[in-house]
Design an enzyme around this catalytic site. Structure first.
Site, mmCIF file in Angstrom:
data_model
loop_
_atom_site.group_PDB
_atom_site.id
_atom_site.type_symbol
_atom_site.label_atom_id
_atom_site.label_comp_id
_atom_site.label_asym_id
_atom_site.label_seq_id
_atom_site.Cartn_x
_atom_site.Cartn_y
_atom_site.Cartn_z
ATOM 1 C CG ASN A 14 -1.964 1.065 1.184
ATOM 2 O OD1 ASN A 14 -1.873 2.038 0.420
ATOM 3 N ND2 ASN A 14 -2.980 0.935 2.023
ATOM 4 C CE LYS A 21 -0.618 2.743 6.490
ATOM 5 N NZ LYS A 21 -2.052 2.955 6.766
ATOM 6 C CG HIS A 184 -11.433 6.044 0.878
ATOM 7 N ND1 HIS A 184 -11.962 7.290 1.138
ATOM 8 C CD2 HIS A 184 -10.093 6.164 1.078
ATOM 9 C CE1 HIS A 184 -10.996 8.132 1.479
ATOM 10 N NE2 HIS A 184 -9.851 7.472 1.461
ATOM 11 C CG HIS A 211 -12.269 5.453 4.689
ATOM 12 N ND1 HIS A 211 -11.768 4.170 4.700
ATOM 13 C CD2 HIS A 211 -11.200 6.275 4.594
ATOM 14 C CE1 HIS A 211 -10.453 4.222 4.624
ATOM 15 N NE2 HIS A 211 -10.079 5.499 4.563
ATOM 16 C CB SER A 214 -4.757 11.523 6.232
ATOM 17 O OG SER A 214 -4.522 10.380 5.425
ATOM 18 N N GLY A 215 -7.356 10.992 4.412
ATOM 19 C CA GLY A 215 -8.328 11.103 3.330
ATOM 20 C C GLY A 215 -9.661 10.635 3.873
ATOM 21 N NE ARG A 244 -6.314 13.942 0.092
ATOM 22 C CZ ARG A 244 -6.583 12.638 -0.021
ATOM 23 N NH1 ARG A 244 -7.335 12.209 -1.017
ATOM 24 N NH2 ARG A 244 -6.116 11.783 0.863
ATOM 25 N NE ARG A 288 -2.883 12.067 18.592
ATOM 26 C CZ ARG A 288 -2.641 11.634 17.361
ATOM 27 N NH1 ARG A 288 -3.549 10.929 16.708
ATOM 28 N NH2 ARG A 288 -1.499 11.901 16.767
ATOM 29 N N GLY A 335 -12.145 7.666 12.259
ATOM 30 C CA GLY A 335 -13.419 7.019 12.534
ATOM 31 C C GLY A 335 -13.339 5.948 13.598
#
Length: 397
Positions: A14, A21, A184, A211, A214-215, A244, A288, A335
């Site tokens: 990914n 990842k 997504h 979803h 960050s996106g 974005r 956060r 989420g």
């Protein structure tokens, strides 16, 4: 995570602009396990201190060359996987690919021709597409014998009705492929599998998945199929995100270019990298971090308020398309883990009869709605890597 080495694995990559990842799944098991046998990530590619972190606790600062840091990061991952596997064969490599265009509704075996076609979608997903393709190209050169499979984030949304795909532009634009694609999709496909297992018929009814990472995007599902979503032609559309902008009046873009004199590159940098939570707050793209300082910083408070308002507004629009709501699900980094953000969103949906169990919400439990809530509200971790591994295994079987 199993300690015994499998007989064969599916590797999943990914690839993002500054991170990769990776996960290894047991491909010899009777049923593909949902949790990887092993995996990790390289973060901070292009920064002063990139790191390799793995599931068994390794955390190492890397030295990557300045000329081709991404190539070097891929080499580090290949070496780490080879050291971990020993003689265990890699059956295939599955790649999360953000954009598959109008025609790819299923995973695709990667070869030189496929790679050339997918390069044409780079302008539609510049934050992710080039890096997945770079990984594919390197592997094609170094391991042409190793099967590679492209798994598309757009594929899940091929069930969208035409009215949801269309843009209100001249018909010739539709014929050239300008349409709403949605993204997504690997995350939403996982939800379409796991939610009926956990929530039964509710998940097959009027279901809305948020979803939020960050996106960020929303997907309205009926019968486990995508019927509407907030991202459209590109991954800039819809919700406000970390950096974005989300949906934006195109007149604002014309103003920036015609009146303020920004060129296309400068506008692109603003929309992809300098907007969203970071742009409004001026402090951070992470909710956060903004929550911790919103009481002292009005811009941080304004950024969070706008982030929540845009989500509530878009949920309202998709509930109208669905004709009601049976199940609301939160997934992805924000989420799954940001209880306060969830609480504020649900508070804005009180007109639909939603109510939280604040204790369950604080604990990130699987069901966070109160017993009297008119709609069940749930938290469900996503698992894009497993979906990609599953798709690759099915294609090659």
């Amino acid at each position: 995570m199993s300690l015994a080495a499998p007989q064969a694995v599916i590797a999943v990559l990914n690839c993002g602009s500054s991170s990769i990842k990776f996960a290894l799944f047991d491909a010899a098991a009777a049923e593909l396990p949902r949790q990887p046998w092993w995996g990790g990530k390289v973060e901070g590619i292009g920064s002063a201190r990139p790191r390799l972190q793995t599931a068994d606790g390794l955390d190492r600062v890397l030295t990557l060359g300045e000329a081709q840091p991404y190539h070097d990061a891929l080499a580090v991952i290949r070496e780490a996987i080879a050291a971990r596997l020993g003689a265990v064969p890699v059956r295939a490599v599955a790649h999360r690919v953000v954009h598959g265009g109008a025609h790819h509704a299923a995973p695709l075996r990667v070869d030189a021709a496929a790679l050339a076609e997918l390069r044409g979608f780079i302008p539609l997903a510049p934050l992710h597409q080039p890096f997945a393709l770079e990984a594919m190209e390197v592997l094609l050169q170094q391991r042409p014998d190793l099967p590679q499979v492209a798994c598309f984030d757009t594929a899940f949304h091929h069930t969208l009705p035409q009215v949801e795909q269309m843009l209100p532009l001249p018909w010739s634009a539709w014929e050239r492929g300008l349409r709403r694609y949605g993204f997504h999709g690997l995350s939403y496909e996982y939800q379409s599998i796991v939610l009926p297992e956990r929530h039964g018929e509710l998940a097959r009814g009027r279901c809305l998945v948020a979803h939020l990472g960050s996106g960020a995007s929303l997907c309205a599902m009926q019968g486990g199929r995508s019927v509407a979503t907030t991202m459209g032609f590109s991954a800039l559309d819809g919700l406000m995100m970390g950096t974005r902008c989300g949906a934006l009046d195109p007149g604002a873009l014309l103003y920036l270019m015609e009146i303020e004199g920004l060129d296309v590159h400068e506008v692109g940098q603003m929309l992809y990298h300098q907007s969203g939570l970071l742009g409004v707050s001026g402090r951070s793209a992470e909710p956060r971090e903004l929550l911790a300082i919103e009481a002292e910083d009005p811009r941080c408070a304004a950024a969070l308020a706008l982030f929540v308002r845009r989500i509530v507004r878009e949920i309202g629009a998709l509930v109208a398309v669905l004709g009601g709501l049976d199940l609301l699900v939160f997934t992805a980094g924000i989420g799954e883990h940001q209880a306060e953000v969830r609480s504020r969103i649900v508070a804005g949906l009180g007109f639909l009869g939603l109510a939280l169990d604040e204790g369950a919400n604080a604990r990130n439990e699987a069901v966070i709605s109160a017993p009297a809530s008119a709609v069940r509200v749930a938290v469900e971790p996503t698992n894009e890597e497993w979906v990609a591994a599953r798709q690759a295994l099915q294609l090659l079987s």
